[in-house]
Design an enzyme around this catalytic site. Structure first.
Site, PDB file in Angstrom:
ATOM      1  N   SER A   7       7.254   8.043 -15.218  1.00 20.92           N
ATOM      2  CA  SER A   7       8.617   8.447 -15.589  1.00 20.92           C
ATOM      3  C   SER A   7       8.495   9.494 -16.686  1.00 20.92           C
ATOM      4  O   SER A   7       7.445   9.607 -17.331  1.00 20.92           O
ATOM      5  CB  SER A   7       9.435   7.237 -16.052  1.00 20.92           C
ATOM      6  N   GLU A   9      10.450  11.639 -20.017  1.00 20.75           N
ATOM      7  CA  GLU A   9      11.544  11.754 -20.983  1.00 20.75           C
ATOM      8  C   GLU A   9      11.816  13.226 -21.275  1.00 20.75           C
ATOM      9  O   GLU A   9      10.887  14.012 -21.476  1.00 20.75           O
ATOM     10  CB  GLU A   9      11.178  11.040 -22.292  1.00 20.75           C
ATOM     11  N   ASP A 101      17.425   6.483 -35.244  1.00 14.89           N
ATOM     12  CA  ASP A 101      16.992   6.924 -36.570  1.00 14.89           C
ATOM     13  C   ASP A 101      18.195   7.429 -37.340  1.00 14.89           C
ATOM     14  O   ASP A 101      19.144   7.943 -36.753  1.00 14.89           O
ATOM     15  CB  ASP A 101      15.970   8.066 -36.428  1.00 14.89           C
ATOM     16  N   ALA A 146       8.630  -2.172 -40.216  1.00 18.21           N
ATOM     17  CA  ALA A 146       8.157  -3.556 -40.020  1.00 18.21           C
ATOM     18  C   ALA A 146       7.074  -3.891 -41.048  1.00 18.21           C
ATOM     19  O   ALA A 146       6.245  -3.046 -41.387  1.00 18.21           O
ATOM     20  CB  ALA A 146       7.591  -3.701 -38.612  1.00 18.21           C
ATOM     21  N   PHE A 210       5.205  14.610 -36.572  1.00 21.91           N
ATOM     22  CA  PHE A 210       6.028  13.604 -35.922  1.00 21.91           C
ATOM     23  C   PHE A 210       5.374  12.218 -36.012  1.00 21.91           C
ATOM     24  O   PHE A 210       6.046  11.206 -36.232  1.00 21.91           O
ATOM     25  CB  PHE A 210       6.289  14.014 -34.467  1.00 21.91           C
ATOM     26  N   HIS A 259       5.012   6.326 -19.074  1.00 23.11           N
ATOM     27  CA  HIS A 259       6.237   7.057 -19.407  1.00 23.11           C
ATOM     28  C   HIS A 259       5.844   8.255 -20.261  1.00 23.11           C
ATOM     29  O   HIS A 259       5.354   8.096 -21.388  1.00 23.11           O
ATOM     30  CB  HIS A 259       7.188   6.132 -20.183  1.00 23.11           C
TER      31      HIS A 259
HETATM   32  P1  FAD Z   1      14.760  -1.683 -33.793  1.00 25.80           P
HETATM   33  O1  FAD Z   1      13.645  -2.158 -32.947  1.00 25.80           O
HETATM   34  O2  FAD Z   1      15.974  -2.487 -33.787  1.00 25.80           O
HETATM   35  O3  FAD Z   1      14.289  -1.574 -35.302  1.00 25.80           O
HETATM   36  C1  FAD Z   1      13.107  -0.859 -35.648  1.00 25.80           C
HETATM   37  C2  FAD Z   1      12.130  -1.794 -36.372  1.00 25.80           C
HETATM   38  O4  FAD Z   1      12.693  -2.194 -37.610  1.00 25.80           O
HETATM   39  C3  FAD Z   1      11.865  -3.032 -35.555  1.00 25.80           C
HETATM   40  O5  FAD Z   1      10.746  -2.819 -34.710  1.00 25.80           O
HETATM   41  C4  FAD Z   1      11.688  -4.074 -36.616  1.00 25.80           C
HETATM   42  O6  FAD Z   1      10.346  -4.139 -37.025  1.00 25.80           O
HETATM   43  C5  FAD Z   1      12.517  -3.582 -37.792  1.00 25.80           C
HETATM   44  N1  FAD Z   1      13.836  -4.200 -37.862  1.00 25.80           N
HETATM   45  C6  FAD Z   1      15.030  -3.598 -37.650  1.00 25.80           C
HETATM   46  N2  FAD Z   1      16.050  -4.455 -37.872  1.00 25.80           N
HETATM   47  C7  FAD Z   1      15.488  -5.637 -38.234  1.00 25.80           C
HETATM   48  C8  FAD Z   1      16.005  -6.910 -38.602  1.00 25.80           C
HETATM   49  N3  FAD Z   1      17.322  -7.140 -38.683  1.00 25.80           N
HETATM   50  N4  FAD Z   1      15.123  -7.890 -38.885  1.00 25.80           N
HETATM   51  C9  FAD Z   1      13.786  -7.673 -38.833  1.00 25.80           C
HETATM   52  N5  FAD Z   1      13.240  -6.486 -38.510  1.00 25.80           N
HETATM   53  C10 FAD Z   1      14.074  -5.480 -38.206  1.00 25.80           C
HETATM   54  N6  FAD Z   1      15.843   7.813 -31.495  1.00 25.80           N
HETATM   55  C11 FAD Z   1      16.975   8.516 -31.306  1.00 25.80           C
HETATM   56  O7  FAD Z   1      17.686   8.826 -32.258  1.00 25.80           O
HETATM   57  N7  FAD Z   1      17.352   8.910 -30.036  1.00 25.80           N
HETATM   58  C12 FAD Z   1      16.636   8.568 -28.942  1.00 25.80           C
HETATM   59  O8  FAD Z   1      17.005   8.935 -27.816  1.00 25.80           O
HETATM   60  C13 FAD Z   1      15.434   7.824 -29.101  1.00 25.80           C
HETATM   61  N8  FAD Z   1      14.691   7.438 -28.043  1.00 25.80           N
HETATM   62  C14 FAD Z   1      13.596   6.635 -28.233  1.00 25.80           C
HETATM   63  C15 FAD Z   1      12.890   6.150 -27.123  1.00 25.80           C
HETATM   64  C16 FAD Z   1      11.800   5.322 -27.284  1.00 25.80           C
HETATM   65  C17 FAD Z   1      11.073   4.811 -26.068  1.00 25.80           C
HETATM   66  C18 FAD Z   1      11.378   4.938 -28.600  1.00 25.80           C
HETATM   67  C19 FAD Z   1      10.185   4.039 -28.792  1.00 25.80           C
HETATM   68  C20 FAD Z   1      12.062   5.406 -29.709  1.00 25.80           C
HETATM   69  C21 FAD Z   1      13.182   6.251 -29.549  1.00 25.80           C
HETATM   70  N9  FAD Z   1      13.917   6.715 -30.638  1.00 25.80           N
HETATM   71  C22 FAD Z   1      15.058   7.455 -30.440  1.00 25.80           C
HETATM   72  C23 FAD Z   1      13.489   6.420 -32.011  1.00 25.80           C
HETATM   73  C24 FAD Z   1      14.192   5.165 -32.552  1.00 25.80           C
HETATM   74  O9  FAD Z   1      15.566   5.397 -32.664  1.00 25.80           O
HETATM   75  C25 FAD Z   1      13.591   4.833 -33.900  1.00 25.80           C
HETATM   76  O10 FAD Z   1      12.274   4.394 -33.780  1.00 25.80           O
HETATM   77  C26 FAD Z   1      14.431   3.858 -34.728  1.00 25.80           C
HETATM   78  O11 FAD Z   1      13.944   3.892 -36.076  1.00 25.80           O
HETATM   79  C27 FAD Z   1      14.326   2.434 -34.235  1.00 25.80           C
HETATM   80  O12 FAD Z   1      15.123   2.194 -33.132  1.00 25.80           O
HETATM   81  P2  FAD Z   1      14.927   0.798 -32.324  1.00 25.80           P
HETATM   82  O13 FAD Z   1      16.026   0.594 -31.404  1.00 25.80           O
HETATM   83  O14 FAD Z   1      13.565   0.705 -31.763  1.00 25.80           O
HETATM   84  O15 FAD Z   1      15.110  -0.203 -33.559  1.00 25.80           O
END
Ligand code: FAD
Length: 288
Positions: A7, A9, A101, A146, A210, A259
């Site tokens: 896949s 991105e 982010d 984390a 990055f 991916h």
């Molecule tokens: P989460 O997994 O919810 O949080 C990130 C980390 O913080 C967790 O792994 C955990 O260790 C910790 N954490 C967060 N909240 C808690 C809590 N309440 N308790 C305990 N630990 C916690 N960013 C964009 O802006 N746009 C995109 O399109 C985009 N696409 C992405 C695609 C992929 C495949 C990946 C891996 C990342 C992408 N990102 C994107 C980046 C992403 O937004 C960042 O990494 C962001 O900081 C974390 O998002 P997440 O949903 O993984 O967060």
């Protein structure tokens, strides 16, 4: 060893020229017959409209299955779910659900006053709305926020329990990093597919910047290799060979899906796929 499912991105274009580049990238990669392609959602929600436009254009013209990224940065719950509904109305069946982010200038995530507090809340709200898949991010080198890999994987388990169906990982540079993460997920009872995110290195200094931001560890041997390759004008050759070797190592360890982070540049991704034995089927797709 069977061929992996792949896949790709892409990110949404901001200019007309960038739109053409995206179209060319999709056209070059579509004959490799990806399972799906995904379109990112700009940091801080900055490309909300552009993401919508790119997703709809790809959905309507590429013949490919398109997954839309969605974050909860700087939007209320209602606004976020409205965007998800809008993707659904455009025929999109797959989401990549992320917390996101913070916008440029902020260092930590601050929820919108009426927004989702974290990714688990977003995933739970999406889970009962009939999506074919809700993919989420995973971090083989651990997310910078984390405390350690164990805490990160425990949080990932909560995202799965909230309704996520698959994990797409952040990029990493050594197969061992992914295998350790996969073992940790297994030990934590995570039983959904975990798909490694693969970054063909387009630009070494950009990759270093990055990686520092997203916490991907760069091994010393890679730094040395790129220093020499850049000196000898062999950057792309090295990028293709290290990426192909990483993918082969993963496949030998039973990985069935890859991916690719294409950065809207098809050349390296296409070369790596071909080196892995994934043959382009010209004429299979017709991207308008
Ligand atoms: P989460 O997994 O919810 O949080 C990130 C980390 O913080 C967790 O792994 C955990 O260790 C910790 N954490 C967060 N909240 C808690 C809590 N309440 N308790 C305990 N630990 C916690 N960013 C964009 O802006 N746009 C995109 O399109 C985009 N696409 C992405 C695609 C992929 C495949 C990946 C891996 C990342 C992408 N990102 C994107 C980046 C992403 O937004 C960042 O990494 C962001 O900081 C974390 O998002 P997440 O949903 O993984 O967060």
């Amino acid at each position: 060893m069977s061929l992996p499912a792949i896949s790709f991105e892409f990110f949404p274009p901001r200019t007309i020229e960038a739109s053409f580049r995206l179209r060319d990238a999709v056209q070059a990669l579509a004959p490799l017959n990806p399972d799906f392609v995904s379109v990112t959602y700009g940091a801080g929600g900055t490309t909300r409209e552009l993401t919508r436009e790119a997703v709809v254009a790809l959905q309507a013209t590429s013949g490919l299955k398109v997954a839309a990224h969605l974050t909860c940065v700087d939007a209320s719950r209602a606004e976020t779910l409205e965007i998800a509904d809008w993707f659904a109305a455009a025929g999109v069946r797959d989401l990549v659900a992320l917390r996101g982010d913070p916008p440029a200038g902020s260092t930590s995530f601050t929820p919108h006053p009426d927004g989702f507090d974290n990714s688990c809340e977003l995933i739970a709200a999406l889970a009962d709305r009939g999506w074919d898949s809700i993919r989420v991010g995973g971090y083989p080198d651990k997310h910078p926020e984390a405390a350690d890999l164990k805490a990160d994987v425990e949080w990932l388990k909560r995202k799965i329990d909230a309704g996520a169906t698959e994990v797409l990982t952040q990029f990493f540079f050594e197969a061992e990093t992914f295998l350790r993460f996969r073992d940790a997920c297994d030990a934590a009872g995570i039983d959904v597919p975990i798909i490694p995110g693969i970054l063909p290195i387009e630009n070494w200094s950009g990759t270093q910047r990055f990686s520092a931001r997203c916490g991907a560890r760069i091994p010393d041997w890679l730094t040395d290799a790129f220093a020499k390759a850049e000196r000898d004008d062999r950057h792309d050759l090295l990028a293709i060979s290290v990426c192909t070797e990483l993918c082969s190592d993963l496949m030998e360890e039973g990985v069935e899906n890859l991916h690719f982070y294409t950065l809207n540049k098809p050349h390296l991704t296409r070369e790596v796929c071909i080196a892995l034995g994934i043959t382009p089927r010209d004429g299979l797709r017709n991207v308008a």
